[in-house]
Write a protein that holds these residues in place. Structure first.
Motif, PDB file in Angstrom:
ATOM      1  N   LEU A 198       0.442  -1.850  -0.132  1.00 12.43           N
ATOM      2  CA  LEU A 198       0.462  -0.263   0.483  1.00 12.43           C
ATOM      3  C   LEU A 198       1.049   1.145   0.144  1.00 12.43           C
ATOM      4  N   PRO A 199       0.537   2.570  -0.673  1.00 10.40           N
ATOM      5  CA  PRO A 199       1.530   3.703  -1.249  1.00 10.40           C
ATOM      6  C   PRO A 199       0.907   3.845   0.387  1.00 10.40           C
ATOM      7  N   ALA A 200       2.557   5.229   0.675  1.00 12.16           N
ATOM      8  CA  ALA A 200       2.113   5.701   2.209  1.00 12.16           C
ATOM      9  C   ALA A 200       1.564   7.417   1.361  1.00 12.16           C
ATOM     10  N   THR A 201       0.157   6.780   1.136  1.00 15.20           N
ATOM     11  CA  THR A 201      -0.709   8.040   1.379  1.00 15.20           C
ATOM     12  C   THR A 201      -2.479   8.016   1.629  1.00 15.20           C
ATOM     13  N   SER A 202      -2.698   8.253   1.365  1.00 10.28           N
ATOM     14  CA  SER A 202      -4.464   8.968   2.013  1.00 10.28           C
ATOM     15  C   SER A 202      -4.896   7.977   1.951  1.00 10.28           C
ATOM     16  N   ASN A 203      -5.402   7.480   0.532  1.00  9.21           N
ATOM     17  CA  ASN A 203      -5.925   6.463  -0.172  1.00  9.21           C
ATOM     18  C   ASN A 203      -5.098   4.675   0.537  1.00  9.21           C
ATOM     19  N   GLY A 204      -3.843   5.046   0.654  1.00  7.26           N
ATOM     20  CA  GLY A 204      -3.448   3.916   0.924  1.00  7.26           C
ATOM     21  C   GLY A 204      -3.250   3.412   2.494  1.00  7.26           C
ATOM     22  N   ARG A 205      -3.220   4.602   3.211  1.00  5.61           N
ATOM     23  CA  ARG A 205      -4.159   4.429   4.663  1.00  5.61           C
ATOM     24  C   ARG A 205      -5.384   3.790   4.887  1.00  5.61           C
ATOM     25  N   LEU A 206      -6.616   4.801   3.954  1.00  5.59           N
ATOM     26  CA  LEU A 206      -7.668   4.315   4.305  1.00  5.59           C
ATOM     27  C   LEU A 206      -8.011   3.090   4.199  1.00  5.59           C
ATOM     28  N   LEU A 207      -7.157   2.410   3.024  1.00  3.60           N
ATOM     29  CA  LEU A 207      -7.438   0.639   2.097  1.00  3.60           C
ATOM     30  C   LEU A 207      -6.771   0.276   3.576  1.00  3.60           C
ATOM     31  N   ALA A 208      -5.986   0.863   4.279  1.00  6.34           N
ATOM     32  CA  ALA A 208      -5.560  -0.337   5.250  1.00  6.34           C
ATOM     33  C   ALA A 208      -6.458  -0.335   6.695  1.00  6.34           C
ATOM     34  N   PHE A 209      -6.938   0.944   6.467  1.00  8.42           N
ATOM     35  CA  PHE A 209      -7.395   0.983   8.321  1.00  8.42           C
ATOM     36  C   PHE A 209      -8.717  -0.043   7.986  1.00  8.42           C
ATOM     37  N   ILE A 210      -9.356  -0.121   7.254  1.00 10.92           N
ATOM     38  CA  ILE A 210     -10.603  -1.060   6.081  1.00 10.92           C
ATOM     39  C   ILE A 210     -10.543  -2.531   6.402  1.00 10.92           C
ATOM     40  N   LEU A 211      -9.319  -2.485   6.350  1.00  9.02           N
ATOM     41  CA  LEU A 211      -8.824  -3.446   6.332  1.00  9.02           C
ATOM     42  C   LEU A 211      -8.606  -4.868   7.340  1.00  9.02           C
ATOM     43  N   ARG A 212      -7.835  -3.465   8.682  1.00 11.23           N
ATOM     44  CA  ARG A 212      -7.549  -3.290  10.384  1.00 11.23           C
ATOM     45  C   ARG A 212      -9.050  -3.532  11.044  1.00 11.23           C
ATOM     46  N   THR A 213      -9.819  -2.941  10.299  1.00 13.96           N
ATOM     47  CA  THR A 213     -11.398  -2.641  11.207  1.00 13.96           C
ATOM     48  C   THR A 213     -12.704  -3.079  10.442  1.00 13.96           C
ATOM     49  N   GLY A 214     -12.603  -3.357   9.859  1.00  6.95           N
ATOM     50  CA  GLY A 214     -13.874  -4.301   9.018  1.00  6.95           C
ATOM     51  C   GLY A 214     -14.881  -3.372   8.300  1.00  6.95           C
ATOM     52  N   LEU A 215     -14.839  -1.776   8.676  1.00  6.01           N
ATOM     53  CA  LEU A 215     -15.431  -1.275   8.217  1.00  6.01           C
ATOM     54  C   LEU A 215     -15.064  -1.153   6.435  1.00  6.01           C
ATOM     55  N   ARG A 216     -17.241  -0.827   6.437  1.00  3.45           N
ATOM     56  CA  ARG A 216     -17.937  -0.217   4.601  1.00  3.45           C
ATOM     57  C   ARG A 216     -17.226   0.965   4.289  1.00  3.45           C
ATOM     58  N   ARG A 217     -16.710   0.506   2.915  1.00  2.00           N
ATOM     59  CA  ARG A 217     -15.721   2.224   2.064  1.00  2.00           C
ATOM     60  C   ARG A 217     -16.442   3.335   3.569  1.00  2.00           C
ATOM     61  N   GLY A 218     -17.525   3.080   2.679  1.00  2.88           N
ATOM     62  CA  GLY A 218     -17.789   4.220   2.424  1.00  2.88           C
ATOM     63  C   GLY A 218     -18.419   4.976   3.915  1.00  2.88           C
ATOM     64  N   GLU A 219     -18.268   3.669   5.031  1.00  2.00           N
ATOM     65  CA  GLU A 219     -17.580   4.497   6.809  1.00  2.00           C
ATOM     66  C   GLU A 219     -16.396   4.412   7.025  1.00  2.00           C
ATOM     67  N   SER A 253     -13.543   6.939  -6.367  1.00  2.00           N
ATOM     68  CA  SER A 253     -13.298   6.153  -7.180  1.00  2.00           C
ATOM     69  C   SER A 253     -11.522   6.255  -7.489  1.00  2.00           C
ATOM     70  N   ASN A 254     -11.168   7.344  -6.846  1.00  3.98           N
ATOM     71  CA  ASN A 254      -9.290   7.326  -6.317  1.00  3.98           C
ATOM     72  C   ASN A 254      -9.301   6.367  -5.627  1.00  3.98           C
ATOM     73  N   VAL A 255     -10.058   5.712  -4.878  1.00 10.00           N
ATOM     74  CA  VAL A 255      -9.923   5.155  -3.814  1.00 10.00           C
ATOM     75  C   VAL A 255      -9.637   3.423  -3.786  1.00 10.00           C
ATOM     76  N   ARG A 256     -10.651   3.088  -5.311  1.00  7.95           N
ATOM     77  CA  ARG A 256     -10.519   2.322  -5.886  1.00  7.95           C
ATOM     78  C   ARG A 256      -9.072   1.569  -7.224  1.00  7.95           C
ATOM     79  N   ARG A 257      -8.746   2.909  -7.528  1.00  9.39           N
ATOM     80  CA  ARG A 257      -7.822   3.126  -8.328  1.00  9.39           C
ATOM     81  C   ARG A 257      -6.250   2.705  -7.598  1.00  9.39           C
ATOM     82  N   THR A 258      -6.461   3.143  -6.430  1.00  9.27           N
ATOM     83  CA  THR A 258      -5.491   2.272  -5.156  1.00  9.27           C
ATOM     84  C   THR A 258      -5.644   1.489  -4.902  1.00  9.27           C
ATOM     85  N   HIS A 259      -6.736   0.816  -4.896  1.00  7.84           N
ATOM     86  CA  HIS A 259      -6.182  -0.365  -4.543  1.00  7.84           C
ATOM     87  C   HIS A 259      -6.095  -1.764  -5.637  1.00  7.84           C
TER      88      HIS A 259
END
Length: 220
Positions: free
Chosen positions: A24-45, A144-150
């Motif tokens: 994962l890149p050291a960007t806001s979107n990268g950290r958001l994806l890491a956060f989802i994986l670590r917490t089980g949140l829905r993307r919109g949450e 859309s940008n989050v999905r591209r990062t993923h």
């Protein structure tokens, strides 16, 4: 009418989850994806989190956001402050990994605010109404940008078959794999019924099945 075939959600193994996280890149979107994986949140949450939701030991999930397409082109941000379901409003404990992601994001956001100058459109970083995982100008992260990062992270890691919602499924599966309490998992995922969690969000783990079969072979 024939019954619709239930679509199988693909999840990461522990090894794949570690590989994905490392890429994962050291960007806001990268950290958001890491956060989802670590917490089980829905993307919109996760996108809808604001700094005012973050406490010392827990964080509160109290809204979900999504971008809706407009007739003349472009998108509009829709914010739902009532959560997706009745059980969506919840508090989730913070562990060291989550705390580290938030600390890195706060530092990054302060730098982005200084870099953007007068072009900054968000609130002051760290204040209650500011989005946690904002874009470079302080606005809410774009799906859309989050999905591209993923997608680019999946390619870099040499992985395939897991979409962003699969990160939530991965969290649930790994929770049960390590012996976590299903009822607690339901609370964290925002489900009203544990059976929903176990039937839809927890997937068989091949290694664990192998170990259990070996154990059963020694029973008699």
């Amino acid at each position: 009418m024939p019954k619709l075939k239930k679509e199988k959600n693909v999840v990461f193994t522990r090894q794949e989850a570690a590989k994905y996280t490392a890429c994962l890149p050291a960007t806001s979107n990268g950290r958001l994806l890491a956060f989802i994986l670590r917490t089980g949140l829905r993307r919109g949450e996760a996108i809808g989190l604001q700094w005012g939701d973050i406490g010392e030991k827990t964080f509160k999930v109290c809204r979900t956001v999504r971008h809706t397409s407009q007739k003349g082109g472009g998108t509009e941000l829709y914010v739902n402050n009532d959560g997706k379901t009745e059980n969506s409003i919840r508090e989730i404990p913070i562990n060291d990994q989550i705390r580290a992601i938030l600390a890195d994001q706060r530092k990054h956001q302060i730098k982005q605010r200084l870099k953007a100058g007068e072009a900054w459109q968000g609130a002051t970083p760290g204040t209650s109404k500011m989005w946690v995982f904002s874009n470079d100008l302080g606005n809410c992260a774009d799906e859309s940008n989050v999905r591209r990062t993923h997608d680019s992270t999946m390619k870099k890691a040499g992985l395939d078959g897991v979409d962003i919602h699969g990160l939530r499924h991965t969290f649930a599966t790994l929770w049960v794999e390590r012996g976590g309490n299903p009822k607690n998992l339901s609370e964290i995922l925002g489900h009203g019924d544990t059976s929903i969690t176990l039937n839809l969000y927890v997937h068989p783990v091949q290694e664990q099945m192998q170990e259990e079969m070996v154990f059963m072979g020694s029973m008699f």
